[in-house]
Design a protein around this motif. Structure first.
Motif, PDB file in Angstrom:
ATOM      1  N   TYR A 168     -54.402   4.141  -4.897  1.00 50.64           N
ATOM      2  CA  TYR A 168     -54.561   4.818  -3.860  1.00 50.64           C
ATOM      3  C   TYR A 168     -56.076   5.152  -3.659  1.00 50.64           C
ATOM      4  O   TYR A 168     -56.904   4.989  -2.510  1.00 50.64           O
ATOM      5  CB  TYR A 168     -53.825   6.049  -3.593  1.00 50.64           C
ATOM      6  N   ALA A 169     -56.829   5.801  -4.576  1.00 54.83           N
ATOM      7  CA  ALA A 169     -58.215   6.228  -4.527  1.00 54.83           C
ATOM      8  C   ALA A 169     -58.984   5.193  -4.400  1.00 54.83           C
ATOM      9  O   ALA A 169     -59.998   5.133  -3.691  1.00 54.83           O
ATOM     10  CB  ALA A 169     -58.558   6.975  -5.763  1.00 54.83           C
ATOM     11  N   ILE A 170     -58.835   4.230  -5.244  1.00 54.96           N
ATOM     12  CA  ILE A 170     -59.456   2.807  -5.127  1.00 54.96           C
ATOM     13  C   ILE A 170     -59.648   2.232  -3.700  1.00 54.96           C
ATOM     14  O   ILE A 170     -60.411   1.896  -3.214  1.00 54.96           O
ATOM     15  CB  ILE A 170     -58.872   1.775  -6.067  1.00 54.96           C
TER      16      ILE A 170
ATOM     17  N   GLN B 288     -58.935   3.780  -0.922  1.00 59.11           N
ATOM     18  CA  GLN B 288     -59.472   4.492   0.081  1.00 59.11           C
ATOM     19  C   GLN B 288     -60.943   4.381  -0.189  1.00 59.11           C
ATOM     20  O   GLN B 288     -61.787   4.395   1.041  1.00 59.11           O
ATOM     21  CB  GLN B 288     -59.226   5.952  -0.269  1.00 59.11           C
ATOM     22  N   ASN B 289     -61.610   4.193  -1.233  1.00 56.34           N
ATOM     23  CA  ASN B 289     -63.057   4.137  -1.458  1.00 56.34           C
ATOM     24  C   ASN B 289     -63.797   2.935  -1.505  1.00 56.34           C
ATOM     25  O   ASN B 289     -64.895   2.608  -1.646  1.00 56.34           O
ATOM     26  CB  ASN B 289     -63.398   4.884  -2.883  1.00 56.34           C
ATOM     27  N   LEU B 290     -62.754   1.623  -1.548  1.00 56.74           N
ATOM     28  CA  LEU B 290     -63.420   0.323  -1.618  1.00 56.74           C
ATOM     29  C   LEU B 290     -64.208   0.127  -0.387  1.00 56.74           C
ATOM     30  O   LEU B 290     -65.117  -0.529  -0.803  1.00 56.74           O
ATOM     31  CB  LEU B 290     -61.950  -0.616  -1.926  1.00 56.74           C
TER      32      LEU B 290
ATOM     33  N   TYR C  99     -66.445   1.798   1.105  1.00 56.49           N
ATOM     34  CA  TYR C  99     -67.532   2.394   0.988  1.00 56.49           C
ATOM     35  C   TYR C  99     -68.270   1.800  -0.478  1.00 56.49           C
ATOM     36  O   TYR C  99     -69.463   1.667  -0.207  1.00 56.49           O
ATOM     37  CB  TYR C  99     -67.394   3.980   0.537  1.00 56.49           C
ATOM     38  N   VAL C 100     -67.536   1.253  -1.132  1.00 55.78           N
ATOM     39  CA  VAL C 100     -68.336   0.763  -2.528  1.00 55.78           C
ATOM     40  C   VAL C 100     -68.771  -0.600  -2.241  1.00 55.78           C
ATOM     41  O   VAL C 100     -69.832  -0.872  -2.378  1.00 55.78           O
ATOM     42  CB  VAL C 100     -67.092   0.456  -3.559  1.00 55.78           C
TER      43      VAL C 100
END
Length: 49
Positions: A21-23, A25-27, A29-30
């Motif tokens: 879930y964290a990946i 959500q942040n993918l 932006y990465v």
């Protein structure tokens, strides 16, 4: 069916879900950061020549 629900109730399943879930959500932006870095390097090298 009971076996599947046992796996889903385990702590390792929960932590794996949180990491995913964290990946997820942040993918975006990465990816944007990586693209910005590539574009920056491209123009930096072009301005040297």
């Amino acid at each position: 069916m009971l076996l599947i629900s046992l796996f889903q109730d385990s702590e390792s399943y929960d932590s794996g879900y949180d990491i995913g879930y964290a990946i997820g959500q942040n993918l975006p932006y990465v990816i944007l950061l990586i693209l910005a870095f590539i574009v920056f390097r491209y123009f930096k090298n072009k301005s040297k020549k």
